[in-house]
Scaffold this active site. Structure first.
Site, PDB file in Angstrom:
ATOM      1  N   ASP A 280       3.775  -4.680  10.598  1.00  0.00           N
ATOM      2  CA  ASP A 280       3.940  -3.408  11.304  1.00  0.00           C
ATOM      3  C   ASP A 280       2.640  -2.619  11.378  1.00  0.00           C
ATOM      4  OD1 ASP A 280       6.482  -3.385  12.295  1.00  0.00           O
ATOM      5  OD2 ASP A 280       7.137  -1.612  11.191  1.00  0.00           O
TER       6      ASP A 280
ATOM      7  N   HIS B   4       2.349   2.217  -2.373  1.00  0.00           N
ATOM      8  CA  HIS B   4       2.313   3.602  -1.921  1.00  0.00           C
ATOM      9  C   HIS B   4       1.465   3.775  -0.663  1.00  0.00           C
ATOM     10  CE1 HIS B   4       0.919   7.865  -2.148  1.00  0.00           C
ATOM     11  NE2 HIS B   4       2.111   8.101  -2.696  1.00  0.00           N
TER      12      HIS B   4
ATOM     13  N   LEU C 101       3.092   0.084  14.041  1.00  0.00           N
ATOM     14  CA  LEU C 101       3.063  -0.313  15.438  1.00  0.00           C
ATOM     15  C   LEU C 101       4.432  -0.211  16.110  1.00  0.00           C
ATOM     16  CD1 LEU C 101       0.881  -3.505  15.007  1.00  0.00           C
ATOM     17  CD2 LEU C 101       0.170  -1.411  16.181  1.00  0.00           C
TER      18      LEU C 101
ATOM     19  N   ASN D   3       6.307  -2.318  17.815  1.00  0.00           N
ATOM     20  CA  ASN D   3       6.376  -3.750  18.132  1.00  0.00           C
ATOM     21  C   ASN D   3       7.797  -4.296  18.061  1.00  0.00           C
ATOM     22  OD1 ASN D   3       6.698  -3.555  15.397  1.00  0.00           O
ATOM     23  ND2 ASN D   3       4.949  -4.829  14.850  1.00  0.00           N
TER      24      ASN D   3
ATOM     25  N   ALA E  74      -5.104  19.568  -2.429  1.00  0.00           N
ATOM     26  CA  ALA E  74      -4.362  20.359  -1.440  1.00  0.00           C
ATOM     27  C   ALA E  74      -4.666  21.846  -1.535  1.00  0.00           C
ATOM     28  CB  ALA E  74      -2.862  20.114  -1.602  1.00  0.00           C
TER      29      ALA E  74
ATOM     30  N   SER F  26       3.723  13.014  -0.717  1.00  0.00           N
ATOM     31  CA  SER F  26       2.932  11.906  -0.186  1.00  0.00           C
ATOM     32  C   SER F  26       3.476  11.433   1.151  1.00  0.00           C
ATOM     33  CB  SER F  26       2.955  10.721  -1.162  1.00  0.00           C
ATOM     34  OG  SER F  26       1.982  10.861  -2.159  1.00  0.00           O
TER      35      SER F  26
END
Length: 877
Positions: free
Chosen positions: A352, A403, A414, A416, A508, A580
């Site tokens: 992918d 991860h 993608l 696909n 962050a 995340s």
């Protein structure tokens, strides 16, 4: 600190503690004023004396374990304790009584109730902390906020799950009751209640104890001198490695030894770093902090149909608007690397992400090194940095194993016709491995990776950098590295963290990153998602404990994954939750924007976020920042060109205590439109409350100033006002300015609970040498010690709310001389020391670049419990 000074343990004679009636917090649910400030205290004639000031709006639960011990507990269940609003309160609860040991006891206090006035825009936040002594019964409590119409919100409080409740949107000020009730079987615990405005919610109640590598440091040199050549002036440096831009990783001589324990090794490393900071030519020296992946609780499930997160951010419409989503945009994923079916080779990626056919090949390796992991975390068979970012797996099905693959799939999986799809499926992924075994990585490796990306030529350099990793350490060198990336035109996105608290998580919380929190499918803040006034916006991160869209399944984020069972690597998909997972949604949307306008810069994006141009508002700024990312709005903003818009510093007017004036600096982004836009700024007259006087200065270079003064403090309240201006094309635009009012809080009513004041040895042992107790008098504490031998001492004070024999633990009030978080010894000579001033608070300073972690800090040990009497342990309402 003078570690070489040794002092024997003398017996000190204590003066009688200066006390006054404690009551139990007092305060009022109405507004207060600052009239009648208490006169300066008269200090006793003693060898060592001083005053402990109390942070504004601080209160103490009226029936803590210490209150029971001293027979001063005041029941606040049937008659709720009044609090000011905003406020900061420390408390104690336990459903049972018992003993920690033969000396220290805890007491049953099953419920605390408080009364305070709240209005829309304020947040009630409750965080719990376990005692320092291990107990079998886990702390757990029910938190309820209610008014005359009934419950407004509820939550279950544990040491790992904080509770956050706010009044209904648009609600006028009214009186609420906050009820915190310990569940049956729950052991003793401390808690802190913070009530504040959204823009001022970013508090930490624990001293930072951040993981870092023993015997390593990251330093920045004043000149590009090779560190090896400078070893003569760098103490105990055994070896070094250049990371880039004058930053080096240095290693301490292992021959120095650490006595064998992990704790001692950490302390020895910190002492060495203090020496490095004093060495000539060293601009900065920090521990080699460990970073971790910010995902939690994976749920292995490859169902593509469960990608509820994309309609939530209006992504399908954005795809239609751009046609080829993400094409030509490069996104670097600094993480655990990506899945490969043959991880010993830099190829065979997840299908992918790279299917090798006409549907696309969007993985690119553009640096000399794509794997920067070193040390124990590097388990890919290579020694140190290498070209291959393949994830070697960890033989476990946990949230850190693949991860980076999950993050990369959310950004650019993608289209696909099998598996999932990413936010920007035609973008180019630059996988950079900086996290190794168990999703852990080091400061030095991350800085090296960032600088390697910055050093690339413009055609190869990433447009966007995704950092779904974090620590509590505010490394000045990491912030500088990120600034180098921003200056090079890279947009930097970071996950806000999974603490579920307002404690700052870095990178962050740096001002030069885009901080992303997480929501579930119902657009509510995920239970684990960190928050605070440093949060920029939110995106779908999932929450497996909820079903926010009522589809009968937990709200997790489905993306690419891998299996390494039996050392056979097989592509797969999984459901995860975490900030995340939220951050790559924003990185993907930024790829769609950068596709439309390649000149977009980080300051411009942050300005658009603060304008609400990229998001849908969800309520509290502290909980949600500017709101939930809206992909279609973002693409439209980029298609229009960012034009010109206003930004202010700070972003809101702040009035607190007796401060009734404030000023904002107004600037234009981009700055080349300043001359056309800045003179057009006006204040929308009907948006200004009658109790506020405002005026705009004339242009002073690229800046105008908004000056505001409260003319009627009794009428002042939370609200907002509006600025109007015309962009370069002459279109009328507006900017809302929040007005945060926290007037009142008579100093004499402040109370942080009974304080134990300690003189502590200035050696490494930190042994208590003398102790006295004081209670609040006119909103402060007066303390004194007599017959103090000459020498060096640390002076500390704090509460022991759960009576476990330690002060200054998480959730307890604490004061350290001269500055909380940066204690330094004071020197007692022949002359008395008087007029010493400290400030106590339930909050803790963040781990800034000037401070260092506290390895294993569990508070300061008391000399004894006082008074020494056989008090009943079952003393409860």
């Amino acid at each position: 600190m003078s570690g070489s000074y040794s002092v024997s343990v003398p017996t000190l004679v204590l003066l009688a503690a200066v006390t006054a009636g404690c009551g139990g917090g007092g305060g009022s649910s109405g507004e207060e004023n600052d009239s009648g400030v208490a006169p300066p205290p008269v200090l006793p004639d003693a060898d060592l004396s001083g005053v402990i000031q109390i942070e504004a709006r601080t209160r103490s639960d009226s029936d803590t374990a210490t209150d029971f011990l001293f027979r001063e507990a005041t029941d606040n269940t049937s008659d709720p304790q009044d609090l000011p609003s905003p406020t900061l309160l420390g408390g104690y609860l336990s459903s049972q009584s018992g003993g920690y040991d033969s000396t220290y006891a805890f007491y049953a206090d099953r419920e605390d109730r408080f009364r305070l006035a709240l209005e829309s825009g304020q947040t009630v936040y409750v965080q719990a902390f376990e005692p320092g002594r291990g107990l079998l019964a886990a702390p757990e409590a029910d938190v309820t906020l209610s008014n005359v119409d009934g419950e407004v919100g509820t939550g279950v409080l544990t040491p790992t799950t904080a509770v956050s409740i706010e009044p209904p949107s648009g609600a006028a000020k009214q009186v609420y009751t906050l009820d915190i009730e310990s569940r049956a079987g729950s052991g003793p615990f401390r808690y802190v209640v913070s009530v504040n405005t959204a823009s001022a919610t970013s508090l930490s109640f624990s001293y930072p104890d951040v993981a870092f590598e023993s015997d390593q440091a990251v330093i920045t040199m004043a000149s590009p001198t090779v560190v090896n050549a400078a070893s003569a002036v760098l103490p105990a440096v055994a070896s070094s490695r250049e990371l880039g831009a004058g930053v080096w990783l240095v290693n301490r001589h292992s021959s120095l030894g650490t006595l064998g324990s992990t704790q001692t090794a950490k302390e020895a490393t910190l002492d060495w770093i203090r020496q490095l900071r004093e060495a000539p030519g060293v601009l900065a020296a920090e521990p080699n902090y460990q970073f971790r992946a910010l995902a939690v609780s994976p749920e292995t499930n490859p169902l593509y149909g469960r990608q509820w997160n994309y309609p939530l951010i209006n992504l399908p419409a954005a795809w239609q608007a751009v046609g080829t989503p993400g094409q030509g945009v490069r996104v670097a994923v600094l993480d655990t690397g990506i899945f490969s079916s043959s991880p010993n080779t830099a190829s065979d990626w997840h299908p992918d992400l790279d299917d090798g056919n006409s549907n696309g090949n969007n993985v690119a390796l553009v640096t000399s090194y794509s794997d920067f992991v070193t040390g124990e975390a590097d388990v890919d068979g290579e020694q140190g940095p290498d070209y291959n970012p393949a994830n070697p797996g960890n033989r476990r099905a946990d949230a850190t194993s693949f991860h980076g693959t999950h993050v990369a799939g959310t950004i650019a999986a993608l289209d696909n016709n099998h598996g999932g799809i990413g936010v920007a499926p035609e973008a180019t992924l630059l996988p950079i491995r900086v996290l190794g075994l168990d999703g852990m990585g080091s400061l030095s490796d991350i800085i090296a990776a960032i600088d390697a990306l910055v050093a690339l030529d413009e055609a190869s350099r990433p447009d966007i950098m995704n950092l779904s990793l974090g620590t509590e350490a505010a490394s000045v060198q990491l912030e500088s590295a990120i600034q180098r990336a921003v200056d090079a035109g890279i947009l930097v996105v970071a996950a806000a963290g999974n603490q579920g608290t307002s404690e700052r998580v870095y990178p962050a919380a740096f001002a030069n990153t885009i901080a992303v929190g997480a929501v579930d499918a119902g657009r509510r803040r995920a239970s684990y998602s960190s928050f605070g006034d440093w949060l920029d916006l939110v995106a779908p991160g999932g929450d497996a404990s909820r079903d926010g869209n009522n589809d009968g399944q937990g709200d997790v984020i489905i993306s690419t994954w891998g299996s390494d069972s039996g050392n056979v690597f097989t592509p797969a998909y999984a459901g995860l939750q975490g900030t995340s997972m939220a951050a790559p949604h924003v990185s993907g949307v930024l790829a769609l924007m950068r596709q439309q306008d390649e000149t977009l810069t980080q300051p411009a994006i942050l300005g658009l976020i603060r304008q609400g141009a990229l998001t849908d508002g969800l309520g509290s700024q502290a909980e949600y920042g500017a709101g939930l990312i809206n992909a279609l709005k973002a693409v439209n903003a980029a298609n229009d060109g960012i034009g010109a818009f206003l930004t202010t510093s700070p972003s809101s007017l702040q009035f607190g205590g007796s401060v009734t004036t404030d000023q904002l600096a107004i600037e234009v982004v981009p700055s080349n439109d300043t001359d056309a836009v800045l003179p057009s700024v006006t204040v929308k007259e009907d948006s200004v409350p009658a109790w506020l006087d405002v005026n705009l200065s004339q242009s002073q270079g690229n800046t105008r100033f908004l000056n505001a003064t409260i003319n009627d403090a009794s009428a002042a309240r939370q609200t907002e006002m509006t600025l109007e201006y015309k962009n370069a094309a002459g279109d009328l635009r507006t900017l809302a300015i929040p007005i945060n009012v926290q007037l009142g809080d008579q100093p004499a009513t402040r109370n942080a609970g009974r304080h134990f004041v300690l003189l502590v040895s200035a050696d490494e042992e930190r042994e208590p040498l003398a102790q006295t107790t004081v209670v609040a008098q006119n909103g402060r504490y007066v303390f004194a010690f007599d017959e103090v031998p000459d020498g060096e001492y640390f002076l500390v004070a704090g509460t022991d709310m759960d009576n476990d024999g330690f002060i200054c633990q998480s959730g307890e009030a604490c004061a350290e001389y001269p500055t909380n978080g940066l204690p330094q010894p004071l020197v007692k000579g022949d002359a008395p020391l008087s007029g010493i001033t400290l400030t106590t608070s339930f909050t803790r300073p963040s781990l800034e670049s000037a401070s260092l972690p506290r390895a294993g800090f569990r508070g300061y040990r008391l000399l004894s419990a006082e008074p020494e009497t056989d008090l009943p342990r079952e003393v409860s309402p």
